[in-house]
Design a protein around this motif. Structure first.
Motif, mmCIF file in Angstrom:
data_model
loop_
_atom_site.group_PDB
_atom_site.id
_atom_site.type_symbol
_atom_site.label_atom_id
_atom_site.label_comp_id
_atom_site.label_asym_id
_atom_site.label_seq_id
_atom_site.Cartn_x
_atom_site.Cartn_y
_atom_site.Cartn_z
ATOM 1 N N GLY A 14 0.593 -1.154 0.385
ATOM 2 C CA GLY A 14 -0.356 0.134 -0.012
ATOM 3 C C GLY A 14 0.450 1.258 0.017
ATOM 4 N N GLY A 35 -2.659 4.883 0.675
ATOM 5 C CA GLY A 35 -2.142 3.684 -0.084
ATOM 6 C C GLY A 35 -1.721 2.116 1.738
ATOM 7 N N GLY A 39 -3.271 -1.070 1.758
ATOM 8 C CA GLY A 39 -2.641 -1.963 2.335
ATOM 9 C C GLY A 39 -3.452 -2.938 3.668
#
Length: 56
Positions: A14, A35, A39
């Motif tokens: 991520g 991210g 993730g």
């Protein structure tokens, strides 16, 4: 221990994807956070899939 590895892998992926998108869009701080969130979700979903497969 394997569960933490999958979560760590998801967070790492991520961060990498978020960094790439952030550099392209010039909004790095936003996309690193996004991210990390995606993730973490991916890592948890891997953990749940493995957990459900072990029960069968």
């Amino acid at each position: 221990m394997k569960n933490n590895n999958k979560l760590s892998l998801g967070i790492s992926l991520g961060i990498c994807i978020g960094s790439i998108v952030g550099m392209i869009t010039n909004q790095l701080s936003l996309w690193i956070g996004v991210g990390i969130a995606f993730g973490t979700a991916i890592g948890i979903s891997f953990f749940k899939k493995e957990k459900s497969n072990n029960k069968n």
